[in-house]
Design an enzyme around this catalytic site. Structure first.
Site: not given
Length: 381
Positions: A75, A243, A330
């Protein structure tokens, strides 16, 4: 109580134990920040990320390792590909072509871009869910900058003519993006051979961890440039700051390597298993309809319309024996009919009478699955 048979692998797959074993040291033993390359701990993590990137790039058919950008999933990769390419190219043109059966991660992003001035053409599909190449060619305009068509549909399993679409895009000098979340690890795939410029994927679809994925960004003929849509840190060529999730990245590379190694045999096994379930259901209920292309499809996917049987009722009845869905994970909170099923010609009633099976590595007993489903349909019919 016996665990229900899991048949929702299109939604997500369990993490392979070999993948988990590979990941574990990077949670507590090799824990340095991969961007902290001035000391040993950071360098250990960076080496792991570099090795994972090299593995994934090779398996996808990339020319360079740095063509793989790590993201939080398909996504996010879709958002970066669509928004990043549109903002980079909108002075050249604002027209984008996609299909009517794309995943919401693409369709919702395109709708967002319309608010930024994009003009979007959604191509219709035939009764099998296949995009027509001639319709695509006819839709291309002088200001078309991007074509985005998924590799394989998450609901009906249909595989698009990706190589041909890529050839059209190259002929017209238009970027070609592919949402390959359902295909990577399951179908043979080589980004350069298929003329793909941008490709999105997600680890949890091929027995890797959730929350990690990637975007292939071509660097050769053409060199694709994207505008960043997130800021702060400069990681991943400045396109995906933050990160790096080292354990998940390591796990994704291992999962993809395992999937590709066993891909041919598993596709054949799941194709036979799906065919057996299909034959058993048709023998019991000749009026059942199987959606999607009969041949050009994901081997582990079955999308079934059962006239007179409400999908949600069947799911509830069999929930202690089978775990499957009424469509895309979804969109299961929505009450409207599936846009994919509507696009291939199903009525509203037929959409609500449709279920999806997604088989996987743990799916073994096609006869048992068939018998449970037949018993449930008879109770509701």
């Amino acid at each position: 109580m016996t665990e229900p048979i899991y048949l929702d692998h299109n939604a997500t797959t369990p993490v392979d134990p070999r993948v988990l074993e590979k990941m574990l040291p990077y949670f507590s033993e090799i824990y340095g920040n991969a961007s902290s390359i001035d000391h040993l701990h950071g360098n250990r993590s960076k080496k792991a990320v570099d090795a994972a990137r090299q593995t994934i790039a090779k398996l996808l058919g990339c020319r360079k390792d740095n063509e793989v950008i790590f993201t939080g999933g398909a996504t996010e990769a879709n958002n970066l590909a669509l928004i990043g390419s549109y903002r980079r190219l909108r002075e050249k043109g604002r027209h984008i072509i996609s299909s009517a059966i794309e995943h919401p991660a693409v369709l919702d992003t395109l709708h967002y871009l319309e608010n930024e001035g994009a003009e979007v053409t959604l191509l219709p599909v035939d009764c099998y869910g296949v995009v027509d190449i001639q319709a695509l060619q006819a839709a291309i305009r002088s200001d078309t900058i991007l074509i985005s068509v998924m590799f394989a549909n998450n609901e009906i399993g249909t595989i698009q003519p990706i190589k041909e679409i890529g050839e059209v895009s190259k002929k017209h000098g238009v970027l070609f993006h592919v949402d390959a979340a359902q295909a990577v690890g399951h179908e043979p795939l080589h980004v350069y051979d298929l003329n793909i410029d941008l490709l999105s994927f997600s680890a949890h679809k091929f027995y890797g961890p959730k929350g990690v994925g990637g975007l292939f960004v071509r660097t050769y003929a053409p060199m694709v440039r994207l505008d960043a849509v997130m800021f702060g840190g400069g990681q991943e060529r400045g396109l995906r700051p933050g990160t790096l999730n080292v354990p998940a990245i390591v796990g994704m590379a291992e999962a993809l390597a395992i999937a590709v190694q066993g891909q041919k045999a598993e596709r054949e096994r799941l194709g036979d298993l799906s065919a057996t379930i299909k034959a058993n259901l048709l023998a019991a209920f000749p009026g059942i309809i199987f959606n999607g292309h009969p041949e050009k499809r994901l081997q582990h996917n079955l999308n079934i319309t059962i006239p007179g049987v409400e999908a949600k009722g069947l799911i509830h009845l069999l929930k202690d024996r089978l775990s499957f869905s009424a469509g895309s994970a979804c969109s299961t909170t929505k009450v409207e009919p599936s846009h994919v099923l509507k696009a291939i010609g199903l009525s509203d009633d037929e959409c609500f009478q449709t279920i999806r099976f997604g088989a996987g590595r743990s799916t073994m007993n096609s006869l048992q699955i068939s018998e449970i489903l037949i018993e449930g349909i008879r109770k509701l019919n």
